[in-house]
Design a protein around this motif. Structure first.
Motif, PDB file in Angstrom:
ATOM      1  N   THR A   1       0.835  -1.320   0.167  1.00 33.91           N
ATOM      2  CA  THR A   1      -0.200  -0.247   0.510  1.00 33.91           C
ATOM      3  C   THR A   1       0.731   1.492  -0.432  1.00 33.91           C
ATOM      4  OG1 THR A   1      -1.625  -1.258   1.288  1.00 33.91           O
ATOM      5  CG2 THR A   1      -1.896   1.502   1.258  1.00 33.91           C
ATOM      6  N   TYR A   2       0.154   1.958  -0.206  1.00 29.18           N
ATOM      7  CA  TYR A   2       1.129   3.364  -1.207  1.00 29.18           C
ATOM      8  C   TYR A   2      -0.533   4.895  -0.308  1.00 29.18           C
ATOM      9  CZ  TYR A   2       5.060   0.867  -1.959  1.00 29.18           C
ATOM     10  OH  TYR A   2       6.409  -0.009  -2.973  1.00 29.18           O
TER      11      TYR A   2
ATOM     12  N   GLY B   1      -5.498   3.781  -1.346  1.00 32.68           N
ATOM     13  CA  GLY B   1      -4.947   2.936  -1.208  1.00 32.68           C
ATOM     14  C   GLY B   1      -5.410   1.644  -1.542  1.00 32.68           C
ATOM     15  N   GLN B   2      -4.138   0.806  -2.133  1.00 33.31           N
ATOM     16  CA  GLN B   2      -4.111  -0.035  -2.523  1.00 33.31           C
ATOM     17  C   GLN B   2      -5.493  -0.348  -3.602  1.00 33.31           C
ATOM     18  OE1 GLN B   2      -4.382  -3.817   0.081  1.00 33.31           O
ATOM     19  NE2 GLN B   2      -2.878  -4.406   0.150  1.00 33.31           N
ATOM     20  N   GLN B   3      -6.753  -0.794  -3.268  1.00 33.72           N
ATOM     21  CA  GLN B   3      -7.616  -1.160  -4.181  1.00 33.72           C
ATOM     22  C   GLN B   3      -8.906  -0.366  -4.091  1.00 33.72           C
ATOM     23  OE1 GLN B   3      -7.228  -4.643  -5.191  1.00 33.72           O
ATOM     24  NE2 GLN B   3      -7.860  -4.744  -6.985  1.00 33.72           N
ATOM     25  N   THR B   4      -8.269   1.097  -2.823  1.00 30.43           N
ATOM     26  CA  THR B   4     -10.268   1.832  -2.676  1.00 30.43           C
ATOM     27  C   THR B   4      -9.849   2.707  -2.762  1.00 30.43           C
ATOM     28  OG1 THR B   4      -8.889   2.060  -0.309  1.00 30.43           O
ATOM     29  CG2 THR B   4      -9.780  -0.770  -0.580  1.00 30.43           C
ATOM     30  N   ILE B   5     -10.653   3.189  -2.449  1.00 28.11           N
ATOM     31  CA  ILE B   5     -11.301   5.067  -1.964  1.00 28.11           C
ATOM     32  C   ILE B   5     -11.914   5.444  -0.999  1.00 28.11           C
ATOM     33  CG2 ILE B   5     -12.077   7.117  -2.350  1.00 28.11           C
ATOM     34  CD1 ILE B   5     -11.449   5.984  -5.670  1.00 28.11           C
ATOM     35  N   GLN B   6     -11.604   6.518   0.515  1.00 27.97           N
ATOM     36  CA  GLN B   6     -12.047   6.628   1.437  1.00 27.97           C
ATOM     37  C   GLN B   6     -12.059   7.653   1.802  1.00 27.97           C
ATOM     38  OE1 GLN B   6     -10.461   3.007   4.377  1.00 27.97           O
ATOM     39  NE2 GLN B   6      -8.837   3.476   3.582  1.00 27.97           N
ATOM     40  N   ARG B   7     -12.789   7.893   2.569  1.00 24.85           N
ATOM     41  CA  ARG B   7     -13.503   9.067   3.292  1.00 24.85           C
ATOM     42  C   ARG B   7     -13.586   9.385   4.597  1.00 24.85           C
ATOM     43  NH1 ARG B   7     -19.122  12.088   1.169  1.00 24.85           N
ATOM     44  NH2 ARG B   7     -19.615  10.903   2.394  1.00 24.85           N
TER      45      ARG B   7
ATOM     46  N   ASP C   1      -8.845  -1.271 -10.231  1.00 19.24           N
ATOM     47  CA  ASP C   1      -7.890  -0.617 -10.659  1.00 19.24           C
ATOM     48  C   ASP C   1      -6.138  -0.507  -9.510  1.00 19.24           C
ATOM     49  OD1 ASP C   1      -7.790  -0.779 -13.095  1.00 19.24           O
ATOM     50  OD2 ASP C   1      -9.371   1.430 -12.791  1.00 19.24           O
ATOM     51  N   ASP C   2      -5.215  -1.307  -9.026  1.00 19.16           N
ATOM     52  CA  ASP C   2      -4.406  -0.854  -7.871  1.00 19.16           C
ATOM     53  C   ASP C   2      -3.790   0.876  -8.515  1.00 19.16           C
ATOM     54  OD1 ASP C   2      -2.157  -0.337  -6.448  1.00 19.16           O
ATOM     55  OD2 ASP C   2      -1.257  -2.176  -7.515  1.00 19.16           O
ATOM     56  N   LEU C   3      -3.949   1.400  -7.268  1.00 18.42           N
ATOM     57  CA  LEU C   3      -4.403   2.856  -7.222  1.00 18.42           C
ATOM     58  C   LEU C   3      -2.602   3.236  -6.016  1.00 18.42           C
ATOM     59  CD1 LEU C   3      -7.429   3.639  -5.782  1.00 18.42           C
ATOM     60  CD2 LEU C   3      -6.578   3.708  -7.609  1.00 18.42           C
TER      61      LEU C   3
ATOM     62  N   SER D   1      -3.522   9.174 -12.263  1.00 22.46           N
ATOM     63  CA  SER D   1      -2.312   8.570 -12.409  1.00 22.46           C
ATOM     64  C   SER D   1      -1.469   9.148 -13.126  1.00 22.46           C
ATOM     65  CB  SER D   1      -2.112   7.660 -12.552  1.00 22.46           C
ATOM     66  OG  SER D   1      -1.034   5.884 -12.584  1.00 22.46           O
ATOM     67  N   VAL D   2       0.195   9.095 -12.772  1.00 23.88           N
ATOM     68  CA  VAL D   2       0.655   9.770 -14.501  1.00 23.88           C
ATOM     69  C   VAL D   2       0.524   8.632 -14.925  1.00 23.88           C
ATOM     70  CG1 VAL D   2       2.632   9.189 -13.040  1.00 23.88           C
ATOM     71  CG2 VAL D   2       3.253  10.792 -14.530  1.00 23.88           C
ATOM     72  N   ASN D   3       0.299   7.352 -14.570  1.00 23.48           N
ATOM     73  CA  ASN D   3       0.602   6.591 -15.848  1.00 23.48           C
ATOM     74  C   ASN D   3      -0.430   5.783 -16.485  1.00 23.48           C
ATOM     75  OD1 ASN D   3       3.819   5.751 -16.123  1.00 23.48           O
ATOM     76  ND2 ASN D   3       3.527   5.210 -13.457  1.00 23.48           N
ATOM     77  N   ASP D   4      -1.768   6.004 -15.643  1.00 24.55           N
ATOM     78  CA  ASP D   4      -2.994   5.087 -16.001  1.00 24.55           C
ATOM     79  C   ASP D   4      -3.889   5.430 -16.268  1.00 24.55           C
ATOM     80  OD1 ASP D   4      -1.173   2.591 -15.654  1.00 24.55           O
ATOM     81  OD2 ASP D   4      -1.339   2.776 -13.525  1.00 24.55           O
ATOM     82  N   GLN D   5      -5.238   5.105 -16.589  1.00 24.98           N
ATOM     83  CA  GLN D   5      -6.373   6.004 -16.716  1.00 24.98           C
ATOM     84  C   GLN D   5      -7.050   4.738 -15.774  1.00 24.98           C
ATOM     85  OE1 GLN D   5      -7.639   8.334 -18.992  1.00 24.98           O
ATOM     86  NE2 GLN D   5      -6.774   7.968 -20.561  1.00 24.98           N
ATOM     87  N   PRO D   6      -8.318   4.237 -15.445  1.00 19.43           N
ATOM     88  CA  PRO D   6      -9.110   6.305 -15.168  1.00 19.43           C
ATOM     89  C   PRO D   6      -8.724   7.035 -14.620  1.00 19.43           C
ATOM     90  CG  PRO D   6     -10.324   5.027 -14.525  1.00 19.43           C
ATOM     91  CD  PRO D   6      -8.956   3.516 -14.654  1.00 19.43           C
ATOM     92  N   ILE D   7      -9.513   8.395 -14.829  1.00 21.89           N
ATOM     93  CA  ILE D   7      -9.178   9.288 -13.588  1.00 21.89           C
ATOM     94  C   ILE D   7     -11.210   8.733 -12.735  1.00 21.89           C
ATOM     95  CG2 ILE D   7      -9.879  11.445 -13.063  1.00 21.89           C
ATOM     96  CD1 ILE D   7      -8.812  12.365 -15.542  1.00 21.89           C
ATOM     97  N   TYR D   8     -10.557   9.322 -11.538  1.00 19.15           N
ATOM     98  CA  TYR D   8     -12.254   8.451 -10.883  1.00 19.15           C
ATOM     99  C   TYR D   8     -12.784  10.228 -10.019  1.00 19.15           C
ATOM    100  CZ  TYR D   8     -10.744   3.767 -10.677  1.00 19.15           C
ATOM    101  OH  TYR D   8      -9.983   2.263 -11.444  1.00 19.15           O
ATOM    102  N   ARG D   9     -13.486  10.389  -9.696  1.00 16.98           N
ATOM    103  CA  ARG D   9     -14.192  11.501  -9.548  1.00 16.98           C
ATOM    104  C   ARG D   9     -15.336  11.267  -7.818  1.00 16.98           C
ATOM    105  NH1 ARG D   9     -17.317  12.774 -14.957  1.00 16.98           N
ATOM    106  NH2 ARG D   9     -18.431  10.597 -13.939  1.00 16.98           N
TER     107      ARG D   9
END
Length: 352
Positions: A63-64, A80-86, A102-104, A121-129
């Motif tokens: 995880t980063y 982190g990893q494959q999660t978006i948290q709030r 996706d691996d984030l 990501s600087v390397n990957d798609q997509p953008i998560y909104r």
């Protein structure tokens, strides 16, 4: 001047870069917790990293974690990893918003207006909104390519593609329009920063050829001096004074890594720190303090030999440098509490 006139003058002076957005620091609270309730990816420090708030969860490899404080009071978004948290309570507890396919690890998170954030990501798609509790995806402007930077304001997204080309969207990334021209041919960007007050001011750090800067939205670019033969890995811009820009990179002629500082928006740089005083690598992450124009944080971390992570606090004008160590494998991200910038949110890394 009347009392009302004086109050209006103060209000205008504190108005953020775009209309309709109040200073979030007026409405944020300090986190009222001793322990962070979450998966261990984000912690809090009020001592520049000397002491970290314990977390209820233990961070899992690999995880980063990245974290951003939003304009919405007491709201943060992390990945982190494959999660978006709030978090809705100034970072004390965290809830899952979305599990991604996706691996984030190579993604970053950028706050937008209100309760919005963008994960790219600087390397990957997509953008998560991220808008409130809703997470959707949209493709970036370059098929198969990522973004070096994303800037969001009401009604417009501005992004910097991996070759330095700027793109705008007025419909939240559904369609994109090319803006200006790339800085030069056949560039590969490591990093870029967009002026939060004036998105026509963009600084781009590239492989081998140093730094390029534009003040007119990419219509014209200037190659920064005297860093023309530098791998410009990382950039940071002062939110309080966008004429202050820092770059961390590798001087190919001297085979040495430095942090450079610019006081003219990125046109000219001077060395302010070299690798004899700090662990500089190919891409230390840097974060400029939101109100102090002479304060920069950066980090170094690795799991090799169980080293851990250092959070550096650097004052460029005097050269004052301190660091605090922790047992984690890195600090990929840092965000400031808008009500009190001495309260830091750290995104942590776990590689083992």
């Amino acid at each position: 001047m009347t009392a009302l006139g004086t109050a209006l003058t103060v209000l205008i002076a504190l108005t953020p870069p775009y209309a309709g957005a109040a200073d979030p620091g007026w409405f944020w609270n300090r986190p009222h917790c001793d322990t962070v309730y979450g998966d261990g990816s984000v912690t809090i420090t009020e001592s520049d990293g000397a002491t970290l708030a314990p977390t209820t969860g233990k961070l899992r490899a690999v995880t980063y974690a990245k974290v951003a404080a939003l304009q919405e009071p007491n709201t943060l978004v992390s990945i982190g990893q494959q999660t978006i948290q709030r978090s809705n309570d100034a970072g004390c507890s965290w809830q899952l918003l979305d599990k991604t396919p996706d691996d984030l690890s190579t993604y970053d998170v950028q706050p937008g207006p209100g309760d919005s954030a963008y994960v790219y990501s600087v390397n990957d798609q997509p953008i998560y909104r991220v808008h409130g509790s809703q997470v959707t995806t949209v493709l970036g402007p370059v098929a198969g390519g990522g973004l070096a930077a994303l800037h969001a304001q009401p009604g417009r997204l501005r992004v910097v593609a991996g070759d330095g080309q700027l793109y705008d969207s007025s419909n939240d990334g559904v369609t994109w329009q090319r803006v200006g021209v790339p800085p030069a041919r056949d560039l590969f960007l490591y990093d870029a920063v967009v002026d939060p007050r004036n998105p026509d001011h963009v600084v781009a750090g590239v492989m081998s050829d140093g730094v390029y800067v534009t003040f007119d939205g990419g219509l014209t670019w200037t190659r920064s001096r005297p860093v023309e033969r530098v791998n410009a890995f990382s950039l940071a811009m002062s939110p309080a004074d966008p004429s202050k820009v820092w770059m961390e990179g590798y001087d190919r002629d001297r085979s040495t890594r430095f942090i450079w500082e610019s006081t003219d928006g990125g046109q000219k740089f001077r060395e302010v720190l070299d690798q004899s005083r700090a662990d500089l690598i190919n891409g230390n992450k840097m974060w400029a303090a939101p109100t102090d124009t002479d304060l920069l944080y950066f980090s170094y971390g690795t799991s090799f030999a169980n080293f851990g992570a250092d959070l550096y606090r650097f004052v460029p004008s005097t050269g004052a440098l301190t660091k605090n160590h922790n047992k984690h494998d890195g600090i990929p991200s840092l965000a400031f509490n808008p009500s009190n910038p001495q309260i830091l949110y750290l995104g942590l890394a776990e590689e083992r």
